[in-house]
Scaffold this motif. Structure first.
Motif, short mmCIF file in Angstrom:
data_model
loop_
_atom_site.label_atom_id
_atom_site.label_comp_id
_atom_site.label_asym_id
_atom_site.label_seq_id
_atom_site.Cartn_x
_atom_site.Cartn_y
_atom_site.Cartn_z
N GLN A 33 27.87 19.25 -7.37
CA GLN A 33 27.23 18.18 -6.66
C GLN A 33 28.05 17.14 -5.94
OE1 GLN A 33 22.82 17.82 -5.90
NE2 GLN A 33 23.00 18.25 -4.08
N GLU A 47 28.05 15.70 -9.82
CA GLU A 47 27.34 15.32 -10.98
C GLU A 47 27.30 16.97 -11.42
OE1 GLU A 47 22.86 14.84 -9.93
OE2 GLU A 47 22.40 14.84 -11.78
N ILE A 50 23.74 21.93 -15.43
CA ILE A 50 23.96 22.75 -16.34
C ILE A 50 23.18 24.76 -15.72
CG2 ILE A 50 22.11 22.14 -17.44
CD1 ILE A 50 24.21 22.63 -19.81
N ARG A 51 24.39 25.09 -15.60
CA ARG A 51 24.01 26.50 -15.10
C ARG A 51 23.82 27.53 -16.22
NH1 ARG A 51 21.58 23.88 -12.44
NH2 ARG A 51 22.24 23.73 -9.76
N PRO A 62 17.16 24.35 -14.85
CA PRO A 62 17.94 23.72 -16.32
C PRO A 62 16.32 22.87 -16.80
CG PRO A 62 18.84 23.18 -14.24
CD PRO A 62 18.66 24.81 -14.32
N ASP A 63 15.80 23.36 -15.67
CA ASP A 63 13.97 22.34 -15.49
C ASP A 63 13.01 23.45 -16.55
OD1 ASP A 63 13.83 20.62 -13.80
OD2 ASP A 63 13.11 21.61 -12.04
N ASN A 102 24.30 14.47 -17.12
CA ASN A 102 22.80 14.38 -16.90
C ASN A 102 21.97 13.88 -18.73
OD1 ASN A 102 21.10 14.47 -14.50
ND2 ASN A 102 22.47 15.77 -14.64
N ASP A 164 17.90 7.86 -12.96
CA ASP A 164 18.04 9.16 -12.67
C ASP A 164 16.37 9.24 -12.18
OD1 ASP A 164 18.39 11.15 -11.33
OD2 ASP A 164 19.01 12.22 -13.08
N ASP A 165 16.30 10.19 -10.98
CA ASP A 165 14.94 10.38 -10.41
C ASP A 165 14.05 8.95 -9.91
OD1 ASP A 165 15.63 12.84 -10.96
OD2 ASP A 165 14.60 12.87 -12.84
N ARG A 188 13.83 12.42 -5.16
CA ARG A 188 13.80 13.30 -3.88
C ARG A 188 12.65 12.95 -3.26
NH1 ARG A 188 15.70 18.16 -5.62
NH2 ARG A 188 12.98 19.32 -6.49
N GLU A 221 18.48 11.29 -3.90
CA GLU A 221 18.98 12.47 -4.21
C GLU A 221 17.74 13.50 -2.65
OE1 GLU A 221 18.74 13.02 -8.44
OE2 GLU A 221 16.64 11.66 -8.34
N GLY A 222 18.60 14.33 -3.46
CA GLY A 222 17.61 15.73 -1.65
C GLY A 222 17.60 15.47 -0.42
N GLU A 224 18.05 16.20 2.95
CA GLU A 224 18.08 18.08 3.06
C GLU A 224 18.34 17.52 4.96
OE1 GLU A 224 14.74 19.86 1.83
OE2 GLU A 224 15.50 19.93 0.12
N TYR A 243 20.90 18.80 -0.59
CA TYR A 243 21.97 19.86 0.30
C TYR A 243 22.49 19.94 1.60
CZ TYR A 243 18.73 22.69 -3.09
OH TYR A 243 18.63 22.91 -4.39
P1 C2E Z 1 18.88 15.91 -11.48
O1 C2E Z 1 19.65 15.49 -12.45
O2 C2E Z 1 17.40 14.85 -11.03
O3 C2E Z 1 19.26 16.96 -10.70
C1 C2E Z 1 19.38 17.35 -9.18
C2 C2E Z 1 18.30 18.19 -8.95
O4 C2E Z 1 18.05 18.12 -8.00
C3 C2E Z 1 19.44 19.42 -9.52
O5 C2E Z 1 18.43 20.77 -9.75
C4 C2E Z 1 20.16 20.23 -7.89
O6 C2E Z 1 20.06 21.26 -8.25
C5 C2E Z 1 18.45 19.90 -7.00
N1 C2E Z 1 18.94 19.24 -6.02
C6 C2E Z 1 20.04 18.88 -4.80
N2 C2E Z 1 19.77 18.45 -3.39
C7 C2E Z 1 18.81 18.95 -3.66
C8 C2E Z 1 18.43 19.60 -2.73
O7 C2E Z 1 18.55 18.63 -0.78
N3 C2E Z 1 16.93 19.60 -2.03
C9 C2E Z 1 15.75 20.70 -3.52
N4 C2E Z 1 15.26 20.60 -3.63
N5 C2E Z 1 16.90 20.17 -4.38
C10 C2E Z 1 17.81 19.62 -4.43
P2 C2E Z 1 19.14 21.49 -10.68
O8 C2E Z 1 20.08 21.85 -11.00
O9 C2E Z 1 18.14 23.01 -11.15
O10 C2E Z 1 18.68 21.12 -12.25
C11 C2E Z 1 16.79 20.67 -12.29
C12 C2E Z 1 17.23 18.97 -13.83
O11 C2E Z 1 17.78 19.37 -15.13
C13 C2E Z 1 18.17 17.92 -13.58
O12 C2E Z 1 17.83 17.40 -12.46
C14 C2E Z 1 18.44 17.33 -14.81
O13 C2E Z 1 17.08 15.99 -14.94
C15 C2E Z 1 17.63 18.48 -15.69
N6 C2E Z 1 19.75 19.25 -16.31
C16 C2E Z 1 20.12 19.70 -15.21
N7 C2E Z 1 21.87 19.93 -16.03
C17 C2E Z 1 21.80 19.33 -17.06
C18 C2E Z 1 21.86 18.70 -18.34
O14 C2E Z 1 23.32 18.76 -18.30
N8 C2E Z 1 21.88 17.55 -19.28
C19 C2E Z 1 20.93 17.25 -18.87
N9 C2E Z 1 19.75 16.71 -20.05
N10 C2E Z 1 19.95 17.58 -18.02
C20 C2E Z 1 20.21 18.60 -17.10
#
Ligand code: C2E
Ligand code: MG
Ligand code: MG
Length: 264
Positions: A33, A47, A50-51, A62-63, A102, A164-165, A188, A221-222, A224, A243
């Motif tokens: 992204q 960024e 992972i999928r 990933p959550d 991340n 982050d966050d 977000r 972050e986030g 929209e 988004y």
């Molecule tokens: P994160 O690092 O805070 O990543 C941002 C999350 O917000 C991502 O969800 C992304 O798809 C989502 N997002 C981005 N823009 C928007 C928006 O405008 N609106 C909304 N509602 N959501 C948005 P995703 O991809 O489901 O990942 C969730 C969490 O999983 C990530 O939060 C991160 O903490 C973790 N994660 C993802 N990939 C990895 C990885 O390779 N390793 C580790 N350790 N954690 C990961």
């Protein structure tokens, strides 16, 4: 109730097994992204997210599976895989674009983190300055001296560090003083209500002020909606992700995204 608990434990075990297989069979993917600069909308970072496309269950968030990986040894394997893949992918991008990966707190505490990061850089040939590690506030829960050592070693490697966050964990402003972050990612939840009159704009303003004084950038972050973007720009937030700009996309689709941006 106890039946539910048993089901839940079983479900976690099944997912853990599935994840182990997916890793072994190379079925995981990284999507990316963009993070853009507020000033001119140019991509500064991608960024890695992972999928996991499960053969029977479809997409698993990933959550859901990261916490499961964190409870076993899988998180270190998964983390190393993501670092290697992301560094390799970034070699195909313009040098002005960084890659963010991340890193979970469980990985951070692991003694091999430094050598895993060094390895990913060496193997790919990526300059350390183009790799950004995204850490959450939960890394601070570990042993203080160890944490200081890891931060020092990462800084010596030359990688960049993002918090982050920000604002969702056990936030303490003293972390920003003590540890050498280059960037704060404003969660977000503060962006969501930023244009409401009793919303989070004053909190965001305060974070931006601290970041400016300490020479850090800020990513919202986030994002929209257009009004959110305008408000964040007015507050002085340096970068944005969400988004409104782009959803996470497959690695193959990045070239087109950069072309639209005129980055080469
Ligand atoms: P994160 O690092 O805070 O990543 C941002 C999350 O917000 C991502 O969800 C992304 O798809 C989502 N997002 C981005 N823009 C928007 C928006 O405008 N609106 C909304 N509602 N959501 C948005 P995703 O991809 O489901 O990942 C969730 C969490 O999983 C990530 O939060 C991160 O903490 C973790 N994660 C993802 N990939 C990895 C990885 O390779 N390793 C580790 N350790 N954690 C990961
Ligand atoms: Mg992140
Ligand atoms: Mg985040």
């Amino acid at each position: 109730y106890s039946v539910d608990l048993k089901d839940e434990a079983e479900e976690r075990r099944v997912l853990e097994e599935g994840l182990r297989e997916a890793l072994a069979d190379d079925l995981l993917e990284l999507h990316y992204q963009p993070v853009v600069r507020t000033e001119d909308n140019m991509v500064v970072t991608f960024e890695a997210l992972i999928r996991w496309e499960h053969p029977e269950r479809g997409t698993i968030s990933p959550d859901v599976f990261i916490p499961i990986a964190e409870e076993s040894d899988l998180i270190n394997q998964l983390g190393a895989w993501a670092l290697n893949r992301a560094c390799r992918d970034a070699m195909a991008w313009p040098k002005s674009v960084r890659v963010a990966v991340n890193v979970s707190a469980a990985q951070f505490a692991h003694s091999d983190l430094i050598s895993i990061v060094t390895d990913a850089l060496d193997r790919s040939g990526l300059e350390a300055d183009r790799l950004e590690l995204e850490l959450t506030e939960s890394v601070f829960m570990g042993d203080g001296d160890t944490i200081d050592d890891i931060f020092r070693a990462l800084k010596e490697l030359g990688v960049r560090l993002a918090l982050d966050d920000f604002g969702t964990g056990y936030s303490s402003l003293s972390y920003l003083q003590r540890f050498p972050f280059d960037k704060i990612k404003i969660d977000r939840c503060f962006v969501k209500d930023i244009i409401e009159s009793a919303g989070s704009s004053t909190i965001v303003q305060a974070v931006v002020n601290i970041a400016t004084v300490r020479n850090m950038t800020t990513t919202a972050e986030g994002v929209e909606t257009e009004p959110q973007r305008m408000m964040l720009r007015a507050l002085g937030c340096t970068d944005m992700q969400g988004y409104l700009i782009s959803r996470p996309v497959e690695a193959e689709a990045l070239a087109r995204l950069l072309q639209v941006q005129g980055v080469s």
